[in-house]
Structure formats: structure tokens, C-alpha cells
Design an enzyme around this catalytic site. Structure first.
Site, PDB file in Angstrom:
ATOM      1  CG  ASP A   8      44.614  26.334  35.279  1.00 24.03           C
ATOM      2  OD1 ASP A   8      43.485  26.867  35.159  1.00 24.03           O
ATOM      3  OD2 ASP A   8      44.957  26.117  34.010  1.00 24.03           O
ATOM      4  CD  GLU A 115      44.495  31.181  32.865  1.00 29.91           C
ATOM      5  OE1 GLU A 115      45.812  30.810  32.930  1.00 29.91           O
ATOM      6  OE2 GLU A 115      43.837  31.146  32.144  1.00 29.91           O
TER       7      GLU A 115
END
Length: 369
Positions: A8, A115
Site C-alpha cells: 500500500d 495497492e
């Protein structure tokens, strides 16, 4: 042994802006709609960690973000810098990051523009998986001058939760035997699928942590939340069998606009819808998407009632003219009594394309943060 990673990027949009404009370094940065001195009507797309110290976060109304910035300014702190969204640039950087991931792992599933999940099972040990991820993070830092947080776990669910716990620039490893103790003290909101409404419902019966929620049987959770209750029963126990799939299909590419004044002007609405459709096609093309089949229109009225309508074509197309035509057809009922019998003014419209196709390029999903 199954080992899954989740990457992320940290405050992705804001981090790119800070990287590309050194004068912004160290300042609170908000990427999103124009605040217009506190009268703006859009939302925050991303706030960096300095701005989050002021209480500014993604999806916050931009007018409230401006007021929080002004409050900080009165306390002698630097005001936030408000910047517009540059989605094409962010998508370009995202593609570079995904290419870097694929140098370290074979199977990568992009989950959004910032992500991705990846399979680390071939490492055959968590120690080696952690080493690979450290090298991956270093490569992203060296090549893109950006930081990323990574979670490693026995499945996608645990890996995603782990990646969010030590931001920014974190690396969290949760081995299979550690899942129960790892999840137990976390607030229920940490579990994907539990939003503010569900959190409030659970709080009313004294449930605040994952451990608290495990006291309910599957039948009890189904009674509270219907079919979703069975899914939550599995999630609070850290169970997730979903595979990491390279053939990830982007859900949608879309644009929306909140107007400065609520309006019922059909000429204005159709002009803005045409312009948004052009932006959607530009973004989709920039990501290598060649065709779409579904067009979705969203309308939000002045009283915040929101409706979405869609149409799926019989065959895929890449025609801007078709997108504009379908979007206009979906809008038309909102301009008369078919979808708007009370003649309410419109606050926001959005258009997006779904059932996307691309050839020869790995899909990179686009989400407004």
C-alpha cells in the site's frame, strides 16, 4: 505453505506532488477539489501525514478540510496546501511501481492505483518473504523516491490489514499461528467490510474489538447482518481463501463533479457530462484499456439523495460518441418526472465505464482515493 503480501503506497497522490515540487516538502498537503475559501463542494482525495495531524483525511468534504487547515493556521501551524488531482500522472507512476513489484515476485494482483497483492509462497518461509519485501521497498524508494507499507500474512485479508498498521514505510509480518492474537485487540472497523454504520451497530451491543466480535456465533451474526454476517464470521477469524490473481479486472474508471451551485439547467448538465465522458476515455486509454461494455451514471440531488443507473452494451466498444450517447440517455430521466418527479436540483453527477478490456498490458485499477 501459502504466504501473501499486500503493498500500500503511503499517501500516494500527495507523496507524488511533494516529490515533484520540492517547495512542498514538509508541508501539509491535500489533493482534491478546490476548497474555494471554504465554499468548495468536492472532497479530499488524499491527505499526507502532516495534513492528517489536522484531522484531514480522504473523503472528507473539502470545505471542512479548509476549515481544519484554517484552525491550524490560527494556532501558528502551517496551513495545508490544496492541490488538484492529476490522475494521469498518478496512473503513470503506479505503472512504474507495479513493474518494480514484478521484478521481485511472479504473481501480482493490482487492487487499486496505489495497492497490490502478490504471492510470496515460493519463498517457502516468512523469513525469506520478509527479506524479499524489504528489497522491494528499497527499490521503490530508490527508483520512485516514494515509500510503501507492506503486510505479509497467510492470506490476502491478513496481509491487507497488516499493511495498514505501521504506516508510513511500515513492514508487518503475521505468521499463520499468530493470526488470532494479531487480530484480537484490533478495533472492529479494521476488518474490511465493517464501515461506520456496522461499527455503530456493534458498539450498541458492547462490541468494540475483533475479540469481542468472535463471541458471536455464525448464526447470530447472520441474524444481525444477513448473508454478510457469515462473511464477517470468517473475517474476524482471519480466514480468506481468495487467490492472488494476475488476471485482475479493473472494476471501473470514472469521473464525477460536484457543482458550485445546485442546478436543474439541462444544457449545463449535458455539457459537463460530455466533458466528463472525454476525461473518462482519456484515463481509460492512458491505462491501456481498449474497450468497455457498461456505462454508469450517478446523480446526487441537493438533498443528498443519490441514484445510479447503468446500461450494458451488447458488444464492447471504444467509442467516445457511444459513451456520451449512453450517458445522455441515462441522464435524461433525471431531467423530468421519470426519475425526478419533485423537480429537485442536482448537486453532483458522475459517469464511469465498467467491464473493461485491455490487450497485452496488465490491468491497473483506477480508484479515486
Amino acid at each position: 505453505m501459502r504466504i501473501v503480501g499486500h503493498l500500500d503506497m503511503d499517501a500516494f497522490f500527495a507523496a507524488i506532488e511533494e516529490r515533484e515540487n520540492p517547495s512542498l516538502r514538509g508541508l501539509p498537503i491535500v489533493v482534491g477539489a478546490d476548497p474555494r475559501g471554504g465554499k468548495g463542494r468536492g472532497v479530499v482525495s488524499t491527505a499526507n501525514y502532516k495534513a492528517r495531524e489536522y484531522g484531514i483525511h480522504s473523503a472528507l468534504p473539502i470545505s471542512k478540510a479548509w476549515r481544519l487547515s484554517e484552525a491550524a493556521k490560527r494556532q501558528g501551524r502551517p496551513p495545508a496546501r490544496f492541490l488538484p488531482v492529476r490522475m494521469e500522472r498518478y496512473a503513470e507512476v503506479s505503472a512504474h511501481v507495479m513493474e518494480t513489484l514484478r521484478r521481485f515476485v511472479f504473481l501480482v494482483e493490482p487492487a487499486s492505483i496505489d495497492e497490490a497483492y502478490f504471492d510470496l509462497s515460493s519463498c517457502e518461509s516468512y523469513r525469506l518473504a520478509e527479506e524479499v519485501c524489504r528489497k522491494m521497498k528499497c527499490a521503490i524508494g530508490d527508483e520512485e523516491h516514494l515509500t510503501a507499507s507492506v503486510g505479509i500474512g497467510p492470506n490476502k485479508l491478513v496481509a491487507k490489514i497488516a499493511s495498514g498498521l505501521r504506516k508510513p514505510d511500515g513492514l508487518t509480518v503475521v505468521r499463520e499461528g499468530e493470526v488470532a492474537s494479531f487480530l484480537a485487540p484490533l478495533p472492529v472497523r479494521t476488518i474490511p467490510g465493517i464501515g461506520p454504520k456496522t461499527e455503530a451497530e456493534l458498539a450498541r451491543v458492547g462490541v468494540k474489538t475483533v475479540k469481542d466480535m468472535r463471541s458471536f456465533s455464525q448464526q447470530e451474526l447472520r441474524g444481525m447482518f444477513g448473508k454478510r454476517g457469515g462473511d464477517l464470521y470468517e473475517k474476524v477469524r482471519g480466514r480468506d481463501e481468495s487467490p492472488v490473481e494476475e488476471t485482475y479486472e479493473a472494476k471501473s474508471v470514472g469521473e464525477q463533479e460536484t457543482f458550485e451551485q445546485d442546478t436543474g439547467d439541462s444544457s449545463f448538465l449535458t455539457e459537463r457530462l460530455r466533458a466528463m465522458s472525454e476525461d473518462v476515455m482519456r484515463r481509460a486509454t492512458a491505462e491501456g484499456f481498449t474497450h468497455f461494455r457498461t456505462v454508469v451514471l450517478t446523480v446526487r440531488f441537493a438533498d443528498f439523495e443519490t441514484k445510479s443507473r447503468s446500461h450494458t452494451l451488447s458488444v464492447p466498444t471504444n467509442s467516445l460518441a457511444v459513451l456520451q450517447r449512453e450517458a445522455m440517455n441515462l441522464l435524461a430521466p433525471f431531467l423530468d418526472d421519470r426519475e425526478n418527479p419533485l423537480g429537485k436540483l442536482i448537486r453532483l453527477i458522475g459517469v464511469r465505464v465498467e467491464k473493461l478490456e485491455q490487450f497485452g498490458v496488465h490491468p491497473q485499477a483506477l480508484l479515486i482515493e
